[in-house]
Design an enzyme around this catalytic site. Structure first.
Site, PDB file in Angstrom:
ATOM      1  N   ALA A 244       0.965  -1.236   0.061  1.00 28.46           N
ATOM      2  CA  ALA A 244       0.023   0.075   0.154  1.00 28.46           C
ATOM      3  C   ALA A 244       0.943   1.410  -0.151  1.00 28.46           C
ATOM      4  O   ALA A 244       1.904   1.218   0.403  1.00 28.46           O
ATOM      5  CB  ALA A 244      -0.915  -0.074   1.296  1.00 28.46           C
TER       6      ALA A 244
ATOM      7  N   GLY B 108       0.795  -5.056   1.058  1.00 32.75           N
ATOM      8  CA  GLY B 108      -0.306  -5.144   0.023  1.00 32.75           C
ATOM      9  C   GLY B 108       0.201  -5.858  -1.028  1.00 32.75           C
ATOM     10  O   GLY B 108      -0.396  -6.466  -1.778  1.00 32.75           O
TER      11      GLY B 108
ATOM     12  N   GLU C 268       0.090  -9.574  -0.409  1.00 38.75           N
ATOM     13  CA  GLU C 268      -1.257  -9.801  -0.221  1.00 38.75           C
ATOM     14  C   GLU C 268      -2.037  -9.963  -2.022  1.00 38.75           C
ATOM     15  O   GLU C 268      -2.849 -10.670  -2.095  1.00 38.75           O
ATOM     16  CB  GLU C 268      -2.036  -8.685   0.544  1.00 38.75           C
ATOM     17  CG  GLU C 268      -1.567  -8.798   1.955  1.00 38.75           C
ATOM     18  CD  GLU C 268      -2.182  -7.621   2.820  1.00 38.75           C
ATOM     19  OE1 GLU C 268      -1.907  -6.578   2.639  1.00 38.75           O
ATOM     20  OE2 GLU C 268      -3.087  -8.170   3.410  1.00 38.75           O
TER      21      GLU C 268
ATOM     22  N   GLU D 251       3.956  -5.108   7.841  1.00 44.19           N
ATOM     23  CA  GLU D 251       2.996  -4.199   8.334  1.00 44.19           C
ATOM     24  C   GLU D 251       3.045  -3.509   9.704  1.00 44.19           C
ATOM     25  O   GLU D 251       3.131  -2.580  10.172  1.00 44.19           O
ATOM     26  CB  GLU D 251       1.365  -4.394   7.770  1.00 44.19           C
ATOM     27  CG  GLU D 251       0.953  -4.279   6.549  1.00 44.19           C
ATOM     28  CD  GLU D 251       1.284  -5.547   5.747  1.00 44.19           C
ATOM     29  OE1 GLU D 251       2.062  -6.197   6.362  1.00 44.19           O
ATOM     30  OE2 GLU D 251       0.794  -5.529   4.638  1.00 44.19           O
TER      31      GLU D 251
END
Ligand code: CAA
Length: 701
Positions: free
Chosen positions: A61, A102, A105, A125
């Site tokens: 992200a 992310g 992910e 994270e």
């Protein structure tokens, strides 16, 4: 299609490339483009399988969006990934460079993953006060098991893809970065030929089933000390628990809930601040990417004591040859033996192989002769902390070193301009203040003296990165950024003892706040004699306060030098630290002599006086220009003095507390503590200006 995505159709395959430099951060714009490209591939009947790729694949992200509306703006990453997982064509993530957060992910939402063996994958994270928020806490346990998933997520570390393949996180390894797309195509065609399902069934469909009922609570208990004061690890545990107990859809909902809380937390705001602070610190006026660097292939360190030895290890660890210079053969032998012993401990702990130990030792050459430094590109002096002694070393270096060699002093307090001035080449002189133990601590204060040349500064900053340090540039002043701020912090702790607090009370307040060690335990570790010597060198500045670190001076007179004599502010039984009635009696006597009223002191007062004093000094350093920016000061305190990163550093914490409140409390102590307060609690002029201007950030105005 879009600047951010490269879409290519290739004989039944859609190749979707992420092209958002430098790291394919999944910003709102990239998410939109990615989503559109995937829909196009999903709805095109000629596309039979989809390959997602990027170089690097993706660092996750966009951290800059967190805490803002853009972070949750449509299309959200969890929604896109849910949609990808429902496309009824095989999706293959082709991972080059890295897939973090992310980014990983995204790869986990694909049915298949192929990676370059050296690519790094991980869910870091937690280092940002977050938890994986796009399915990582639910899909990873189902892929590799809850325990392995929790280990990866809770550590925040990344793995090489070659290692990740062992657990099944990666299905296939590509031959190399250059062949990744070709290998991904071959993989896709094989899947199609085998009529493989778009999403293979999860190896651990019920990740919690074989784990003991106490798995989560045991994990929590095992890591309690390391996670003290932090919330993100608790949220990670809660999400993994959900993965163990609930179906995927419910688990994903729970993860989203926890992620929203984490995103809004002060802990995450602090750690994101630290992330950007680390990147900002290397941006220094007067140097840029075009500044020519000096080649560094041979380093020399003068002084084979604890500090010199630790400094030398940094370079050997990075594969750079080091000459270790000492005056006496015996001291040199002792230094080299200690270095070997340090490496042996790493071997015993499994952090180093015996072969690596020998390789590193082979890079270290002892010498007793300054003439051996003639070819060194960088010489770091780590001799006794005394200006004359250091100036003599630099006079000699000026004689023996080749032109262009960088001459560095590891002074922690002294005037680097005065050291540079004894040479004919002050432009080549710089301060490199390592923190003890120098092979462990991440901070390097780089002291830019008046005449330090830009290429010398740029070269040392680059080198710092090479040896794994966080470099922060400081101007010249007593103690530079760190020790200058440490001084009021130390002064308050000493004074509070005279006013009635005990060492254990003060230290507990500080460690409860998250500091790695209490101030007085630090003094005992560093040596009461060392603190005394530093004070001796500057009595003219501190002598007007008879109470100034008086207890430390008295302990010095008594030969209580700290841990090394088993007595200092505490007494020691083995490694156990105990409050000592003798120290209390001493404090009572000194307080009586100085007419200091002893009283019960509230924990809040201890914290405020220790913390606000050092913040006030930090603001002053910024105003003087000694520190370039407030976030640099945070990095110094976090990486050199054990300040908790999850509070963002003292300056970030001050901004959270509010500058008006900080000013009000300083003014309060200035009044409440009489002449002492008047002397030491004068609010920095910059703080007053910031408050008057209604500003909330600490910056120079
Ligand atoms: N978001 C935004 N910017 C990022 C970024 C990210 N995730 N990762 C790196 N950058 C930026 C850096 O700020 C830097 O920008 P500047 O050049 O403007 O300073 C640039 O990319 C290069 O980064 P580095 O200087 O750090 O380069 P490096 O090669 O030393 O390291 C890296 C690269 C390993 C990716 C490192 O930057 C890193 O660790 N990034 C963070 C990775 C991370 O924590 N990802 C998880 C994000 S949270 C998440 O994904 C939540 C979720 O579950 C959805």
């Amino acid at each position: 299609m879009s600047d951010l995505i490269h879409y290519q159709f290739d004989d039944g395959l859609a190749l979707i490339g992420l092209t958002y430099p430098p790291v394919n951060a999944l910003s709102q714009a990239l998410r939109s483009a990615l989503s559109a490209a995937c829909e196009r591939a999903a709805s095109d009947p000629t596309v039979r399988a989809i390959i997602l790729h990027g170089s690097p694949f993706s660092a996750g992200a966009d951290i800059g969006e967190f805490g803002s509306a853009a972070s949750h703006a449509e299309p959200s990453l969890p929604d896109i990934l849910m949609r990808l997982s429902l496309i009824d064509k095989p999706l293959i993530a082709a991972i080059d460079g890295l897939a973090l957060g992310g980014g990983l992910e995204l790869a986990l939402a694909c049915g298949y993953r192929i990676a370059v063996p050296e690519a790094r994958v991980g869910l870091p994270e937690i280092n940002l006060g977050l938890l994986p928020g796009a399915g990582g806490t639910q899909r990873l346990p189902r892929l590799i098991g809850a325990e392995a998933a929790l280990d990866l997520i809770a550590s925040g570390q990344s793995l090489k893809a070659a290692k990740a393949a062992e657990s099944g996180l990666v299905d296939r390894l590509a031959r190399s970065s250059a062949t990744l797309l070709e290998d991904a195509r071959t993989f896709a065609r094989k899947l199609l030929a085998d009529a493989a399902p778009a999403q293979p069934s999860a190896p651990f469909s019920e990740p919690g089933i074989s784990l003991p009922a106490t798995f989560i609570t045991d994990y929590q208990a095992k890591h309690a000390a390391r996670w003290k004061g932090r919330q993100a690890p608790q949220r990670v545990l809660a999400a993994i628990q959900a993965a163990c107990e609930r179906p995927l859809a419910e688990g994903l909902r729970r993860e989203a809930e926890l992620f929203r809380e984490a995103d809004a937390s002060t802990e995450s705001a602090a750690l994101r601040h630290v992330f950007f602070a680390e990147r900002e610190a290397s941006k220094v006026p007067g140097i840029n990417a075009d500044t020519m660097l000096r080649p560094i292939t041979q380093v020399a360190v003068i002084g084979a004591g604890t500090m010199g030895g630790g400094i030398a290890m940094n370079f050997a660890n990075a594969g750079i040859p080091v000459i270790l210079l000492e005056a006496q053969a015996q001291t040199l032998d002792r230094g080299l033996t200690q270095i070997r012993r340090n490496y042996e401990i790493s071997v015993q702990r499994g952090k180093l192989s015996s072969r690596q130990l020998e390789q590193r030792m082979a890079l270290l050459k002892g010498s007793l002769d300054y003439a051996d430094l003639a070819d060194a590109d960088l010489v770091i002096e780590a001799v006794f902390e005394n200006l004359e002694v250091k100036q003599n070393v630099f006079r000699t270096l000026d004689q023996v070193c080749k032109p262009g060699a960088i001459l560095a002093s590891n002074t922690s307090t002294l005037d680097v301009d005065a050291i540079a001035a004894v040479t004919q080449r002050p432009g080549d002189v710089i301060g490199l203040h390592f923190f003890s133990p120098a092979n462990v601590m991440r901070l390097l204060e780089v002291v830019r003296a008046r005449e330090t040349a830009p290429d010398v500064l740029a070269t040392t900053l680059k080198l710092a990165r090479r040896i794994g340090k966080i470099a922060v540039v400081s101007g010249v002043c007593f103690g530079f950024i760190g020790n200058r701020m440490f001084e009021p912090y130390s002064r308050e702790a000493h004074r509070l003892l005279l006013e009635g607090a005990t060492p254990a009370q003060i230290d507990k307040v500080l460690t409860d706040h998250g500091l790695a060690m209490g101030m007085l335990a630090v003094q005992d570790l560093a040596g009461i004699d060392i603190g005394y010597l530093i004070r001796e060198s500057r009595r003219e500045v501190i002598g007007h306060d008879p109470s100034y670190c008086k207890l430390g001076d008295e302990l010095h007179t008594l030969g209580r030098f700290g841990q090394k004599t088993m007595a200092g502010f505490y007494r020691y039984e083995g490694r156990e630290r105990l409050d000592d009635p003798e120290v209390t009696a001493l404090a009572e006597r000194v307080a009586g002599e100085l007419h200091i009223q002893r009283r019960q002191i509230a924990d809040e007062e201890i914290l405020e006086r220790c913390l606000f004093g050092l913040i006030n000094e930090g603001i002053q350093l910024l105003d003087e220009g000694t520190a370039l920016r407030s976030s640099d000061i945070d990095l110094v305190f976090i990486n050199g003095y054990g300040f908790p990163a999850w509070r963002g550093g003292p300056m970030h914490e001050a901004e959270c507390i509010g500058l008006d409140r900080l000013l009000a409390r300083l003014q309060h102590y200035r009044q409440a503590l009489g002449a002492y307060g008047e002397m030491w609690f004068q609010p920095a002029p910059l703080l007053q200006r910031l408050v008057a201007a209604g500003r909330s950030r600490i910056e120079k105005i």
